[in-house]
Design an enzyme around this catalytic site. Structure first.
Site, PDB file in Angstrom:
ATOM      1  N   GLU A 165     -44.425 -13.755 -59.512  1.00 46.93           N
ATOM      2  CA  GLU A 165     -43.594 -14.921 -59.824  1.00 46.93           C
ATOM      3  C   GLU A 165     -43.084 -14.910 -61.257  1.00 46.93           C
ATOM      4  OE1 GLU A 165     -47.925 -16.447 -60.401  1.00 46.93           O
ATOM      5  OE2 GLU A 165     -46.845 -14.968 -59.211  1.00 46.93           O
ATOM      6  N   HIS A 220     -49.070 -11.003 -60.635  1.00 52.55           N
ATOM      7  CA  HIS A 220     -48.309 -12.250 -60.513  1.00 52.55           C
ATOM      8  C   HIS A 220     -46.814 -11.954 -60.478  1.00 52.55           C
ATOM      9  CE1 HIS A 220     -51.589 -15.219 -61.196  1.00 52.55           C
ATOM     10  NE2 HIS A 220     -52.160 -14.187 -61.799  1.00 52.55           N
ATOM     11  N   CYS A 262     -53.068 -12.821 -56.658  1.00 53.22           N
ATOM     12  CA  CYS A 262     -54.254 -12.749 -57.500  1.00 53.22           C
ATOM     13  C   CYS A 262     -55.500 -13.171 -56.710  1.00 53.22           C
ATOM     14  CB  CYS A 262     -54.066 -13.580 -58.774  1.00 53.22           C
ATOM     15  SG  CYS A 262     -55.274 -13.217 -60.067  1.00 53.22           S
TER      16      CYS A 262
END
Length: 562
Positions: free
Chosen positions: A508, A506, A381
């Site tokens: 993750e 993102h 990001c």
């Protein structure tokens, strides 16, 4: 099969691990073949955590449909195969907002609007909303028993047992049994008082999860059972563990899932937990490492702000049979300190998401260090945006390159989209949720994903300014991932570098211990290669269990050592 419900509450103090306990119970029940879902109910009056300071609330987890939610939903998704949505996260702010909106529309026919029944009915309706087609719904109630803001939620679930039938609802209460070294005793009074408080509002727990640093002996469990009006066999030790992925194994060995199914009259069979045993073994007995990953951010005083990133790095370590050591580096201090001294020991540098201009120059210094010294770099990001600013300044010669987020003047290589410039309300107005990304053939990202198209979750407001793409590309920056519908840059990389990659989304949020995200697997592998002596390459690694004794088939702890 009719829907059953498990409600998880907590007492004594916060952060005992209700979210991890709920997630672990979900993993065990899913392991029995049940179609489950999980839900978090937070008592704060914010509509969602999206506008809350990470120092107060930790990470904001984003679902596929773009909901900004509590970080516990991340635990739910990591521990199970569920794909949660906006409706799985409820706050008191949402409940009151919905009830007041109904009152303004006249839906209560002029009646007096009250906490009971209107607020409690709205809470119960939200639970029913996620229940459709599910065998089991696990609901975590945030906060602790005794908090005034939690009372409407506790009253609602008290009513819910009567509405749904006592045989279909289980109450699980998480509490603390501390060991006092001075007296050498386990103290049960905090648990007794917490359960007493819960019973005062009409809820009798069926199971107690007792957070402690050791296995509770039989006499302590019997004492807790006597004072809390519960069977001794339903007093479960929630023992401290070296890593969170041991929790399902700890509960499994005590037969918690079997006891819950018996209480709910559910005839299901448990499979072994070999999958979880392999994960635990990979973490506790890695074949290589450790490698040190420097995470450069400004919320390092509360590492929960980067919870999903930390876990995804661990997942990357599992896939590479490698121990990953995370070192948090304060980006503000990096602005003042010598970068070589701070980053000399790391084998990889990661800049996670964030907002605002505090610590930005420190992050840019870390990115420049990674680029010039051939250290694997992963920007997420704002980590992508700052990588572009660094490249524009120091490679393209655009000395005033910046983002409109940080300055009112300069070369805005990162800028707002037109529709974002008209935004008045801050909450829930970013580019949120899943978007398509097309990958360039033969790029590093295409090789890493082994796909030509991907779908990833976003949470950001600023984008790469397309007016600067040509000049950036002419100096060697590769735009390897693009959203085809909006023509927005999603991924960048550098060709003449061991592993230099940035993504606007993102990744993750989609990583699981048993299904690590490919970008984190690739980043850890590149960092591992960076740690090896020159000329030596890491061998091909696969996740496997070298110790047959780790296969968890028996519920007897003596036969199923972790």
């Amino acid at each position: 099969m009719k829907t059953r419900y498990i409600f998880v509450t907590g007492g004594v103090l916060s952060s005992l691990g209700k979210g991890l306990s709920a997630a672990s119970i979900g993993a065990l029940m899913e392991n029995r073949g049940l179609n489950i879902t999980l839900m978090k109910m937070d008592p704060y009056l914010n509509v969602d955590p999206g506008t809350m300071n990470p120092f107060q609330h930790g990470e904001v987890f984003v679902t596929e449909d773009g909901a900004e939610t509590d970080l516990d939903l991340g635990h739910y998704e990591r521990f199970t195969n569920v794909n949660l949505k906006r409706e799985n996260s409820v706050t008191a702010g949402q409940i009151y907002e919905a009830v007041i909106a109904k009152e303004r529309r006249g839906e209560y026919l002029g009646g007096t609007v009250q906490v009971i029944p209107h607020i409690t009915d709205e809470i119960k309706e939200r639970i029913h909303r996620v229940s459709k087609g599910k065998d089991l719904v696990i609901v975590e109630i945030g906060g602790t028993v005794g908090d005034i803001e939690s009372l409407p939620f506790l009253e609602a679930i008290r009513q819910f047992r009567t509405d749904a039938g006592e045989e279909n609802v289980v109450f699980i209460h998480l509490t603390l049994v501390p060991f006092l070294g001075i007296s050498g005793e386990l103290k049960t009074k905090p648990t007794q008082h917490s359960v007493q408080k819960l019973r005062e509002i009409g809820i009798q727990p069926d199971f107690l999860l007792c957070r402690t640093d050791r296995i509770l002996p039989a006499d302590i469990r019997s004492k807790i059972a006597l004072f809390c009006n519960i069977k001794a066999e339903n007093v479960i030790t929630a023992k401290d563990v070296s890593n969170i992925y041991e929790v399902p194994l700890v509960f499994y060995e005590q037969g918690l899932d079997e006891k819950i199914c018996k209480r709910l009259g559910m005839k299901t069979k448990a499979k072994g937990l070999e999958k979880w045993a392999r994960i635990v073994d990979s973490i506790s007995s890695p074949k290589v490492g450790p490698i040190e990953i420097g995470v450069v951010g400004k919320y390092v005083d509360l590492t929960e702000s980067y919870k999903s990133v930390i876990e995804a790095l661990m997942h990357g370590g599992i896939a590479n049979q490698c121990k990953v050591s995370v070192r948090f580096i304060d980006s503000e201090k990096l602005e003042k300190n010598n970068v070589d001294d701070e980053l000399a020991s790391v084998q990889g540098i990661l800049v996670p998401g964030g907002f605002g201009n505090r610590g930005v120059e420190g992050k840019i210094k870390a990115i420049q260090y990674a680029r010039k010294n051939q250290i694997p770099y992963f920007g997420i990001c704002i980590g992508l945006q700052l990588a572009i600013i660094e490249f524009a300044r120091h490679v393209c010669g655009l000395a005033k390159a910046t983002s409109r987020e940080f300055s009112n003047t300069g070369e805005f290589v990162i800028d707002l989209m037109e529709d974002q410039r008209r935004v008045v309300k801050v909450g829930g107005s970013m580019r949120l949720g899943s978007y398509l990304c097309k990958l360039s053939p033969n790029s590093l990202v295409a090789q890493t994903y082994k796909k030509s198209e991907i779908v990833e979750r976003h949470r950001h407001r600023y984008e790469v300014n397309n007016h600067y793409r040509q000049v950036l590309a002419s100096h060697g920056l590769i735009f390897s991932g693009v959203n085809p519908e909006l023509n927005l840059v999603e991924m960048i990389e550098l060709a003449k570098h061991p592993w230099f990659l940035g993504c606007q989304f993102h990744p993750e949020f989609k990583s699981k211990p048993f299904l690590p995200h490919p970008l984190f697997v690739g980043f850890v592998k590149a960092s591992l290669a960076c740690s090896l002596p020159r000329g030596r390459k890491p061998g091909k690694v696969t996740v496997k269990n070298p110790r047959a004794s780790l296969k968890i088939k028996s519920r007897n702890p003596r036969e199923a050592r972790i």
